[in-house]
Design an enzyme around this catalytic site. Structure first.
Site, PDB file in Angstrom:
ATOM      1  N   GLU A  18       2.001  -6.517  -4.730  1.00 30.39           N
ATOM      2  CA  GLU A  18       1.631  -5.167  -5.432  1.00 30.39           C
ATOM      3  C   GLU A  18       3.009  -4.542  -4.332  1.00 30.39           C
ATOM      4  O   GLU A  18       3.792  -5.334  -3.764  1.00 30.39           O
ATOM      5  CB  GLU A  18       0.779  -4.948  -4.975  1.00 30.39           C
ATOM      6  N   LYS A 150      -9.645  -4.920   2.963  1.00 31.84           N
ATOM      7  CA  LYS A 150      -9.472  -4.707   3.852  1.00 31.84           C
ATOM      8  C   LYS A 150      -9.900  -4.611   4.889  1.00 31.84           C
ATOM      9  O   LYS A 150     -11.080  -4.055   4.765  1.00 31.84           O
ATOM     10  CB  LYS A 150      -8.819  -2.863   3.280  1.00 31.84           C
TER      11      LYS A 150
END
Ligand code: PSU
Ligand code: MN
Length: 287
Positions: A18, A150
């Site tokens: 990404e 995250k």
């Protein structure tokens, strides 16, 4: 609208990478170095990297080094909903895991590596912020290698949602999901795997049964176990400054990098490279 690099098109083992972390996860200029190191790791494992982003009206699968340099903090953060808009408007778009998965699905890429998956933000439902990474993963037949989700999220809640969506949460030689910077203390995974080949075998079986995405958590080799208080401090600062939505992660990451004297930045960089390496090994194991 999609341009796939020749090398990617011809390869049998491809790992998608990404670009949100390139543009928004590191200080200016350093994201590109992280991206290039991830690509090197994928290659040394015997696979071909396909770094994905939106440029000049095209969705590019396999960015060149020159193109990567355009993914600065001025790039849009592009999730699944933003892909078409970004391409149509000719903007530079850094794809999140969800955005990258949406492209991988079209390009037929089955493996992706990142730092941390998005998920349920702390405090849900106020705000009701759940990353589009989760539903996109559920509908994409791809395996994502990450150091968990995250660090600033509600990790147990995220794992609950992944279960609801039918996404296997695998642990690479661990029984609990890594907590990004920290290795231990996360919620239990749905299964533990011992090797790249086993992860590949499970993914193939999942897809044969009509399943979509899978998450494989790999703990960082050099975990940081003392960052949680700093994360809470960063989230407080974000709230006080009125930072919301997609802007929260970039704010928190730069806060952590600054306040930890660069420790989180190094850890973040290293774990991304380690995940890329493992994804490369898994891709190569099935080619
Ligand atoms: N983890 C990081 N840095 C990041 C991200 C994750 O350490 O920049 C990015 C990934 O691209 C992920 C995205 O897909 O954050 C999720 O953003 P949101 O929560 O806004 O959906
Ligand atoms: Mn969000």
């Amino acid at each position: 609208m999609i341009r796939i690099a020749d090398e990617v098109r011809e390869a049998s083992a491809v790992v998608a990478l990404e670009t949100t972390l390139v543009a928004h996860g590191f200080p200016p200029g350093e994201g590109v170095a992280v991206a290039l190191e991830s690509e090197r790791q994928v290659r040394s494992a015997g696979a071909v990297p396909a770094t994905i982003g939106v440029l000049d009206g095209e969705i590019v699968v396999g960015l060149t080094e020159e193109e990567l340099a355009r993914f600065t903090s001025a790039a849009r953060k592009v999730g699944p909903r933003d892909l078409a808009v970004c391409a149509a408007q000719g903007a530079v778009g850094a794809t999140t895991v969800g955005g990258t998965l949406a492209v991988a699905r079209i390009a037929g890429i089955r493996w992706l590596a990142t730092g941390g998956l998005g998920g349920v933000h702390r405090g849900f439902p106020d705000p009701p912020d759940v990353s589009a990474d989760l539903p996109q993963l559920a509908r994409t037949p791809a395996l994502v290698v990450s150091a968990g989700v995250k660090s600033l999220l509600d990790v147990p809640a995220t794992v609950e949602v992944l279960e609801s969506l039918g996404v296997p949460v695998l642990g690479f030689r661990v029984d609990t999901l890594p907590l990004f910077y920290a290795a231990a203390g996360g919620p239990p995974v749905s299964a533990r795997v011992e090797s790249a080949a086993e992860a590949a075998h499970i993914a193939r079986a999942h897809w044969e049964l009509g399943g979509g995405g899978l998450l494989l958590g790999r703990p960082p080799d050099e975990p940081l176990d003392d960052i949680e208080p700093l994360i809470e401090q960063a989230l407080r600062a974000a709230r006080e400054e009125g930072i919301a939505g997609p802007a929260v992660t970039p704010f928190v990451l730069s806060y952590l990098h600054r306040e930890s004297g660069g420790r989180t930045e190094r850890a973040n960089r290293d774990l991304i490279a380690q995940n890329a390496r493992l994804a490369g090994e898994i891709a190569a194991a099935t080619a």
